[in-house]
Motif scaffolding. Structure first.
Motif, PDB file in Angstrom:
ATOM      1  N   SER A  18       5.984   5.321   6.055  1.00 41.72           N
ATOM      2  CA  SER A  18       5.543   4.272   4.731  1.00 41.72           C
ATOM      3  C   SER A  18       6.918   3.161   5.195  1.00 41.72           C
ATOM      4  CB  SER A  18       5.747   4.579   3.373  1.00 41.72           C
ATOM      5  OG  SER A  18       7.916   5.738   3.310  1.00 41.72           O
ATOM      6  N   TYR A  72      -4.930   0.025   0.976  1.00 41.86           N
ATOM      7  CA  TYR A  72      -4.779  -0.364   2.660  1.00 41.86           C
ATOM      8  C   TYR A  72      -5.518  -0.972   4.004  1.00 41.86           C
ATOM      9  CZ  TYR A  72      -3.665   0.747   7.255  1.00 41.86           C
ATOM     10  OH  TYR A  72      -3.169   0.508   9.393  1.00 41.86           O
ATOM     11  N   SER A 107       0.770  -1.063   0.455  1.00 41.47           N
ATOM     12  CA  SER A 107       0.009   0.341   0.349  1.00 41.47           C
ATOM     13  C   SER A 107       0.663   1.524   0.110  1.00 41.47           C
ATOM     14  CB  SER A 107      -0.901   0.010   0.767  1.00 41.47           C
ATOM     15  OG  SER A 107      -0.037   0.285   1.954  1.00 41.47           O
ATOM     16  N   VAL A 108       1.787   1.146   0.946  1.00 40.40           N
ATOM     17  CA  VAL A 108       2.709   1.945   0.962  1.00 40.40           C
ATOM     18  C   VAL A 108       3.303   2.752  -0.142  1.00 40.40           C
ATOM     19  CG1 VAL A 108       2.468   2.106   3.982  1.00 40.40           C
ATOM     20  CG2 VAL A 108       4.544   1.389   1.820  1.00 40.40           C
ATOM     21  N   THR A 140      -2.527   8.435  -3.739  1.00 37.85           N
ATOM     22  CA  THR A 140      -2.978   8.838  -1.979  1.00 37.85           C
ATOM     23  C   THR A 140      -3.499   7.838  -2.143  1.00 37.85           C
ATOM     24  OG1 THR A 140      -2.226  10.966  -1.060  1.00 37.85           O
ATOM     25  CG2 THR A 140      -3.909  10.480  -0.414  1.00 37.85           C
ATOM     26  N   THR A 189       2.059   2.473  -4.068  1.00 38.91           N
ATOM     27  CA  THR A 189       1.309   3.140  -4.997  1.00 38.91           C
ATOM     28  C   THR A 189       1.961   4.830  -4.940  1.00 38.91           C
ATOM     29  OG1 THR A 189      -0.281   3.413  -3.069  1.00 38.91           O
ATOM     30  CG2 THR A 189       0.039   1.372  -4.487  1.00 38.91           C
ATOM     31  N   VAL A 192      -3.200   3.857  -2.199  1.00 39.29           N
ATOM     32  CA  VAL A 192      -1.994   3.940  -1.172  1.00 39.29           C
ATOM     33  C   VAL A 192      -3.695   3.693   0.073  1.00 39.29           C
ATOM     34  CG1 VAL A 192      -1.098   4.750   1.116  1.00 39.29           C
ATOM     35  CG2 VAL A 192      -0.185   5.325  -1.247  1.00 39.29           C
TER      36      VAL A 192
END
Length: 441
Positions: free
Chosen positions: A386, A327, A314-315, A320, A317, A323
């Protein structure tokens, strides 16, 4: 819906919703307020540590939950939380609000919460038929995760518009109303049949002797609750959840700093909303996926392999919104497993032991979260948020992979085939035999 026609369930359900509203808003407001006042992940790590540390107390609370009236326990914990939450607005009004004030009330509030949720779960099978338990647990998870979604969706905006302090005031009002609803509950009492509760002493027995026997019985009940979790093959799942929750504690600690790098309080609220929505979606779909027919070990292994992979990715990508999406998906499998494991415990554990076992399971699952929070806060000083979150995702993935290759976990029965007879051979063994059963290849 037929289950909502049960007045007791409706009162407990609505009360749980109000409790969850207070908890959700408080969780967001507290972490952001601490970060805003202190300006460092070290303070958020300490806040996370203090908020989660009371889970250890939960190991001791189970026998008490099985001994005291559940209605009174639910009412008074709500009232105490309502009063404590008022301290922050008053401190702000009289201009003595500091990080220390927020940190001081955090563990007290968390300790009270450690009694509330096992009590609610213990009350559920006392007001519902066994055939309604899966639906009841799903609705409870729906309430828990749904409120998280709604509150996290607006919490960032509320912090910006009203301020974190105002959320404490509204939380307090919600807890007062929840206490009023819980006071209307009518819950059947569990009948203790153990010989330990029969008084064989003469009328001349002293109070000290009675207190000693009561304490002995209390510790015996607590150890029995732990035995249900640790002296069965479920111990492998429990140990894995300890590691996963430690990773969750570290992630939650660095989340304010990570969100601040992406845009501030609004992004923080949205990320928490995505987390709650993912869990909510899993809880909603759990009864319809018919996973109860699959072996429990395979369910947990597959769920957290997917969760860990999404958690880590997720971190990395580039946008925002992506993400947030990835997540949120990382928490979808956990929503499913929460519903399943709660139903397993409620079907397989005698009602008179439910409070003890739920407290033991929750306490053990979260026992590493305080350490995870401290580690996350410390790492957040020297590394980007991150990086910490990605590392936590890798840890979760490794736990899922371990469950895939662990023969004891793979041999767990399906939730449909778990009952009191399955638990009995393990819980009746001597401690030595029980341990050997846990570590059998």
């Amino acid at each position: 819906m037929e289950i909502l026609k049960n007045r007791n369930f409706l009162l407990l359900f609505v009360g749980r919703i109000l409790t969850n509203i207070g908890d959700s808003l408080y969780a967001v407001a507290a972490m952001w307020l601490v970060y805003d006042l202190g300006g460092s992940t070290l303070y958020t790590g300490l806040a996370g540590f203090l908020s989660i540390l009371p889970r250890i107390i939960q190991l001791l609370s189970g026998p008490m939950i099985d001994r005291v009236p559940l209605r009174g326990l639910l009412v008074y914990t709500q009232l105490f939380q309502a009063v404590l939450l008022l301290i922050v607005p008053l401190a702000f009004y009289f201009d003595f609000l500091t990080v220390g004030v927020v940190l001081a009330i955090t563990p007290i509030l968390s300790t009270l919460n450690m009694w509330v949720y096992p009590a609610q779960m213990s009350a559920l099978p006392k007001i519902l038929d066994k055939k309604q338990l899966t639906q009841g647990n799903s609705l409870f998870s729906l309430a828990y995760q749904g409120i998280d979604v709604a509150c996290n969706a607006i919490s960032g905006v509320l912090i910006i518009v009203l301020g974190a302090v105002s959320l404490y005031l509204w939380n307090s009002i919600g807890f007062f109303v929840g206490a009023l609803l819980f006071s209307q509950l009518k819950i059947k009492k569990s009948i203790k049949t153990s010989d330990n509760n029969v008084n064989h002493t003469s009328p001349k027995s002293t109070v000290t002797s009675k207190q000693r026997n009561a304490l002995k019985n209390y510790w015996a009940d607590m150890k029995e609750g732990l035995r249900y979790i640790l002296a069965t093959p479920l111990a492998r799942v429990q140990m894995g959840m300890i590691v996963i929750n430690a990773a969750g504690g570290a992630t939650f600690t660095v989340m304010p700093a990570f969100a601040d790098s992406l845009g501030g309080a609004g992004v923080y609220g949205i990320l928490l909303m995505a987390q709650a929505f993912g869990s909510l979606l899993g809880a909603i779909l759990a009864p319809y996926l018919k996973l109860e027919r699959l072996p429990l070990g395979y369910i947990f292994a597959g769920a957290f392999c997917l969760s860990g992979a999404a958690w880590c990715l997720s971190v990395f990508t580039p946008w925002t919104w992506l993400v947030v999406l990835v997540y949120g998906l990382a928490w979808f499998p956990g929503g499913i497993t929460n519903v399943i494991i709660n139903s397993v415990i409620q079907k397989a554990i005698p009602q008179k032991r439910l409070g003890t076992v739920f407290a033991a399971a929750s306490g053990l699952s979260g026992i590493a979260m305080p350490l995870g929070s401290l580690i996350g806060g410390a790492l957040g000083i020297v590394a980007a948020g991150s990086s910490v979150i990605a590392g936590c995702g890798i840890v979760v993935l490794c736990v899922g992979i371990f469950w895939i290759f662990d023969s004891t976990t793979r041999s767990l029965p399906s939730p449909d085939n778990v009952d009191e007879e399955w638990f009995a051979p393990y819980t009746n063994e001597t401690p030595e035999n029980s341990i050997s059963m846990q570590t059998a290849p």
